[in-house]
Design a protein around this motif. Sequence first.
Motif, PDB file in Angstrom:
ATOM      1  N   PHE A 119      32.430   4.844  45.181  1.00 51.28           N
ATOM      2  CA  PHE A 119      33.541   5.775  45.408  1.00 51.28           C
ATOM      3  C   PHE A 119      33.489   6.938  44.429  1.00 51.28           C
ATOM      4  O   PHE A 119      33.643   8.101  44.821  1.00 51.28           O
ATOM      5  N   HIS A 120      33.256   6.660  43.157  1.00 50.69           N
ATOM      6  CA  HIS A 120      33.279   7.728  42.148  1.00 50.69           C
ATOM      7  C   HIS A 120      32.082   8.664  42.244  1.00 50.69           C
ATOM      8  O   HIS A 120      32.056   9.700  41.562  1.00 50.69           O
ATOM      9  N   GLN A 121      31.092   8.328  43.087  1.00 52.23           N
ATOM     10  CA  GLN A 121      29.926   9.185  43.253  1.00 52.23           C
ATOM     11  C   GLN A 121      30.086  10.180  44.403  1.00 52.23           C
ATOM     12  O   GLN A 121      29.205  11.013  44.611  1.00 52.23           O
ATOM     13  N   LEU A 122      31.181  10.089  45.133  1.00 54.20           N
ATOM     14  CA  LEU A 122      31.436  11.005  46.240  1.00 54.20           C
ATOM     15  C   LEU A 122      31.907  12.350  45.706  1.00 54.20           C
ATOM     16  O   LEU A 122      32.228  12.504  44.522  1.00 54.20           O
ATOM     17  N   SER A 123      31.964  13.323  46.600  1.00 53.36           N
ATOM     18  CA  SER A 123      32.516  14.621  46.229  1.00 53.36           C
ATOM     19  C   SER A 123      34.041  14.519  46.128  1.00 53.36           C
ATOM     20  O   SER A 123      34.648  13.544  46.582  1.00 53.36           O
ATOM     21  N   TYR A 124      34.645  15.533  45.536  1.00 52.55           N
ATOM     22  CA  TYR A 124      36.099  15.496  45.337  1.00 52.55           C
ATOM     23  C   TYR A 124      36.847  15.368  46.658  1.00 52.55           C
ATOM     24  O   TYR A 124      37.763  14.541  46.786  1.00 52.55           O
ATOM     25  N   ARG A 125      36.485  16.174  47.640  1.00 54.10           N
ATOM     26  CA  ARG A 125      37.212  16.158  48.909  1.00 54.10           C
ATOM     27  C   ARG A 125      37.036  14.839  49.635  1.00 54.10           C
ATOM     28  O   ARG A 125      37.970  14.354  50.286  1.00 54.10           O
ATOM     29  N   GLU A 126      35.868  14.236  49.548  1.00 58.30           N
ATOM     30  CA  GLU A 126      35.654  12.935  50.184  1.00 58.30           C
ATOM     31  C   GLU A 126      36.472  11.851  49.488  1.00 58.30           C
ATOM     32  O   GLU A 126      37.082  10.994  50.156  1.00 58.30           O
ATOM     33  N   THR A 283      42.901   4.981  37.264  1.00 58.37           N
ATOM     34  CA  THR A 283      41.448   5.105  37.290  1.00 58.37           C
ATOM     35  C   THR A 283      40.982   6.010  38.425  1.00 58.37           C
ATOM     36  O   THR A 283      40.076   6.840  38.255  1.00 58.37           O
ATOM     37  N   VAL A 284      41.605   5.873  39.592  1.00 59.51           N
ATOM     38  CA  VAL A 284      41.254   6.726  40.734  1.00 59.51           C
ATOM     39  C   VAL A 284      41.545   8.191  40.408  1.00 59.51           C
ATOM     40  O   VAL A 284      40.737   9.083  40.711  1.00 59.51           O
ATOM     41  N   LYS A 290      37.402  14.088  37.333  1.00 56.47           N
ATOM     42  CA  LYS A 290      36.011  14.394  36.978  1.00 56.47           C
ATOM     43  C   LYS A 290      35.308  15.114  38.131  1.00 56.47           C
ATOM     44  O   LYS A 290      34.557  16.072  37.905  1.00 56.47           O
ATOM     45  N   ALA A 291      35.553  14.633  39.358  1.00 57.17           N
ATOM     46  CA  ALA A 291      34.932  15.289  40.514  1.00 57.17           C
ATOM     47  C   ALA A 291      35.489  16.692  40.715  1.00 57.17           C
ATOM     48  O   ALA A 291      34.754  17.613  41.084  1.00 57.17           O
ATOM     49  N   LEU A 292      36.793  16.874  40.453  1.00 57.96           N
ATOM     50  CA  LEU A 292      37.401  18.194  40.596  1.00 57.96           C
ATOM     51  C   LEU A 292      36.891  19.157  39.536  1.00 57.96           C
ATOM     52  O   LEU A 292      36.663  20.348  39.816  1.00 57.96           O
ATOM     53  N   ALA A 293      36.716  18.668  38.324  1.00 59.52           N
ATOM     54  CA  ALA A 293      36.162  19.527  37.272  1.00 59.52           C
ATOM     55  C   ALA A 293      34.744  19.964  37.617  1.00 59.52           C
ATOM     56  O   ALA A 293      34.342  21.100  37.323  1.00 59.52           O
ATOM     57  N   SER A 335      42.526  15.208  30.917  1.00 62.98           N
ATOM     58  CA  SER A 335      41.939  14.058  31.603  1.00 62.98           C
ATOM     59  C   SER A 335      40.458  13.899  31.306  1.00 62.98           C
ATOM     60  O   SER A 335      39.978  12.791  31.031  1.00 62.98           O
ATOM     61  N   CYS A 336      39.717  14.996  31.348  1.00 64.44           N
ATOM     62  CA  CYS A 336      38.268  14.912  31.124  1.00 64.44           C
ATOM     63  C   CYS A 336      37.917  14.637  29.667  1.00 64.44           C
ATOM     64  O   CYS A 336      36.745  14.361  29.358  1.00 64.44           O
ATOM     65  N   SER A 337      38.904  14.705  28.776  1.00 70.74           N
ATOM     66  CA  SER A 337      38.655  14.399  27.370  1.00 70.74           C
ATOM     67  C   SER A 337      38.917  12.933  27.047  1.00 70.74           C
ATOM     68  O   SER A 337      38.608  12.484  25.931  1.00 70.74           O
ATOM     69  N   LEU A 338      39.478  12.178  27.990  1.00 71.03           N
ATOM     70  CA  LEU A 338      39.865  10.790  27.742  1.00 71.03           C
ATOM     71  C   LEU A 338      38.781   9.822  28.179  1.00 71.03           C
ATOM     72  O   LEU A 338      38.059  10.058  29.147  1.00 71.03           O
TER      73      LEU A 338
END
Length: 362
Positions: A119-126, A283-284, A290-293, A335-338
């Motif tokens: 799941f975490h390897q998908l693109s942001y929109r997916e 977590t989601v 991360k995907a949005l960044a 978020s990306c710093s945590l």
Amino acid sequence: MALSRVCWARAALWGSAVTPGPYVTRKLQLARPRAGLAWGAPRSSNLHLSPKADVKSLISYVVTKTKVINGKYHRFLGRHFPRFYVLYTIFMKGLQMFWADAKKARRIKTYMWKHNVKFHQLSYREMEHLRQFRRDVTKCLFLGIISIPPFANYLVFLLMYLFPRQLLIQHFWTPKQQIDFLDIYHALRKQSHPEILGYLERVIPLVSDAGLRWHMTELCTKIQHGTHPAIHDILALRECFSNHPLGMNQLHALQMKALSRAMLLTPYLPSFLLRHRLKTHTTVIHQLDKALAKLGIGHLTPQEVKSACYLRGLNSTHIAEERCRTWLGEWLQISCSLKEAELSLLLHNVVLLSINYTGSRR
């Protein structure tokens, strides 16, 4: 002469073995240019269609007639039952959008299964599509369960009409309902904000480090005075939210119930289920961040920006798009710093970063 023509025609059509005499043959040869194709061998008809073509033409005819009847039905409803026609149109469009979402979710899941993608390897929109579709299916599943008993489907339609916010997904809301219902949901989660902030104040004496105690006191004071906290003010408290007393595994039941309401999750579950749901949901969101960044906020549409802000605690329905993009940028920096062990801070950030943001208080 006429008799010879008749005999020759019978021989040609029925395969007679009678052979005409030379006189008749000569006369017929002279008469052929005038007779033309009238006396030639019968040709096969080119007008016959194959069974497959017949089926296609029949389907095309049925589809055309159905569209005509459907158009007449829509005009009839629009003229004689205008209010019902509005609801009917929204319902039909909602079904089409939900069906399109289901097909897209199936394609994404098929891609994940074939290529062994997590799941975490998908693109942001997916990722966002799957997350939202799961919530929509959960809501629709409740309607499916209560409509199982005989004749209960009539009661379900009545309940859907009377309680659209609780029973229907956003595809079936009118434009006015979308704004009103989002305001109602935000008002419900705002009710938990004072409780969450009060708990933060009560745990300040439990923080062992004097510097962290000072930062926590300053942050709570700023928020109580209506000041929007800076990014460094929040990140300075990372250590407090990674272990005792504010780590995810150290939260008390009442605090988890308040945080669940702030995240629009049901608080009526046992403590271990509340903790699991909060961990999973946070977590989601962290994975989405991360995907949005990686994608970039500038690539989002205005609707995607507002939806992303609302998911993270900001009532974006009444805030300008540029203000929403600014706020979302601040959220992503935090978020990306945590790290994964510090996600309790991201969970509390739903309140800390949104409560005093300009335009968010209604």
